[in-house]
Design an enzyme around this catalytic site. Sequence first.
Site, PDB file in Angstrom:
ATOM      1  CG  ASP A 217      -1.869  -1.183   1.229  1.00  0.00           C
ATOM      2  OD1 ASP A 217      -2.255  -1.634   0.141  1.00  0.00           O
ATOM      3  OD2 ASP A 217      -2.203  -1.665   2.328  1.00  0.00           O
ATOM      4  CE1 TYR A 283       3.752  -6.826   3.624  1.00  0.00           C
ATOM      5  CE2 TYR A 283       3.229  -9.175   3.591  1.00  0.00           C
ATOM      6  CZ  TYR A 283       3.226  -7.924   2.975  1.00  0.00           C
ATOM      7  OH  TYR A 283       2.712  -7.794   1.717  1.00  0.00           O
TER       8      TYR A 283
END
Length: 592
Positions: A217, A283
């Site tokens: 994002d 992540y």
Amino acid sequence: MWRSTPLSLVAATATVAAVVVARPVHHRASSAFVHLHRVFYRPHYVRKGPSPPRPRPLLAVSPGSPCNAMDQPKNNNNYEAWSKEDLVARIRQLEAAKAPATALTAAVPPAPAAATAPTAAEPAPAAAAAADVTEIDPKKTRRIKKLAKGNREFDFALHPKRRVAFLLSYFGWPYQGFAAQAHTTNTVEHHLFEALRTTRLVDDITQADYSRCGRTDKGVSATGNAVSLIVRSRVQPGQTDDSNELPYVTMLNRTLPAHIRVLAWAPVPDDFTARFSCSHRTYKYFFPALGLDIAAMREAAAAFVGPHDFRNFCKIDPAKPVRNYERTVLHASIEPETEGATAPTMGDAAATHPSPALPHHWYTLTIRGTAFLWHQIRCMVHVLLLVGQGSEKPSLIADLLDVTKHPAKPQYDLAPELPLVLWEVGFPGVQWRYSDSPADPLHAFSGLVKHLVTMYETHRIQTLAIDLLLKNLMAQSVPVPAAKTSSGLSRESIAALREGRTDGDLVPFADVYPLLAMDTLPWGVNGALFPVVSTHKKGKKHLPLLSRNRCDTVGVKTEKLESKKRRQEEAEAADGAAAAAKKQRLDDDNDE
């Protein structure tokens, strides 16, 4: 006609033709005119040999010439003394000797006849013209050739192709996300596509079978994202030795912005795709442990491990063809974080390294899974922070993962995107190459490290400046708070600070800061990235997630979307029928 033509035009004609014969002329008309313009109007072109006392122009110009702004040099070739027949013969000789010069010299009007023939003391016409040729600046000539070469189209059909994968690193702070978008060019993928086209590795990205591994994002960074595509190559099909392959890493990093870098490349089989060939994605999320219960957060994070339905931990878009919300989390942990590149052994080993001014430590949430849904990591982090702040119990994670008990997602915010990093992606059997050439394996890698060290030092200097300012503020003293105050301190904390002190006494702010009550609001509220110190008389009361309003379920959202599409189709059909009826009435009126 000959009488009225300026004699200097004859000299210009002969000299131009001589230059054309002596020097190569570009085949394109535009390049030829640029060349002639520079010859006539650039006074720094001088003759070979001893340097003259000052730069002299090429041509002798009469007062009535358009080029009369230049000083008239001494002309060794007395063209005025030539006869008409000699000048015409010289022009025809030049036209026959150089075909491209014909169009240029033909446009020059015929020269007038001279009153006298050339004398014995004067040079012959051919020798005089050749002697008057000046030397062109080689740098200018190379520049013209380079420009003409750059305008030629690159023929991709003459080069072999192969499928490769690129390992990417980028800092997403200044970009609007990784994937290319129609309404903006400020994306990581847009700059990557531009670099591929600039280096002539790809002609049309839509024909390169392009695939991305992770779609991050806006503001999210990556140290190990990957893409795969078909690019230009030096290796012929079937050839196993690719030691002479194109320097992909160096070529792309020369054209990419400073925040985007290609770390490595790898040859991959024809059925490889960066999206579906990935075995796992990792992540990391960085956060300070200021007022957070790390043990409770670890207990809650352990509930994520395993296969679960994560529809309550993602953003549901009914327009996308996602109907399966089951994902598998392979690992979830929360560990303290230190800066590996700034160990005490680097530089002065004897120097002391004081702790940061703020009384907290940094932690890293590491989550590894096979795949993730839209905004899944940021939703998971937000709920974990609520648990760490004591607003929710660790058992909340298990409750939200039970979609039979909670089929609809409670309304809550996303965690900030800045601390999120796509850390690593896994591809079994892929051997990443961090060097471009076996002959010089350190060239690309050392250049990449130097670039990152420069960036690190720049940001480190900025961080040190802020750190020193915070230390200075922490060392200041403030008046001891009164017994009844709105500073955000609890009664117990005020009593502890006032012990042995009276109104008006000073207390170091470093002693006050740890006692300040933390606001129960999550991150990102009121423009703050991390939990902020409360300055309100009374903090906002936290509403438990399970007591909040729920979003629509997946089925309800899908039904609403389909109903909206049906209404749009019915409206379009009604508009079409009305337009057809109106047209029919107009046709009937015309027939009458």
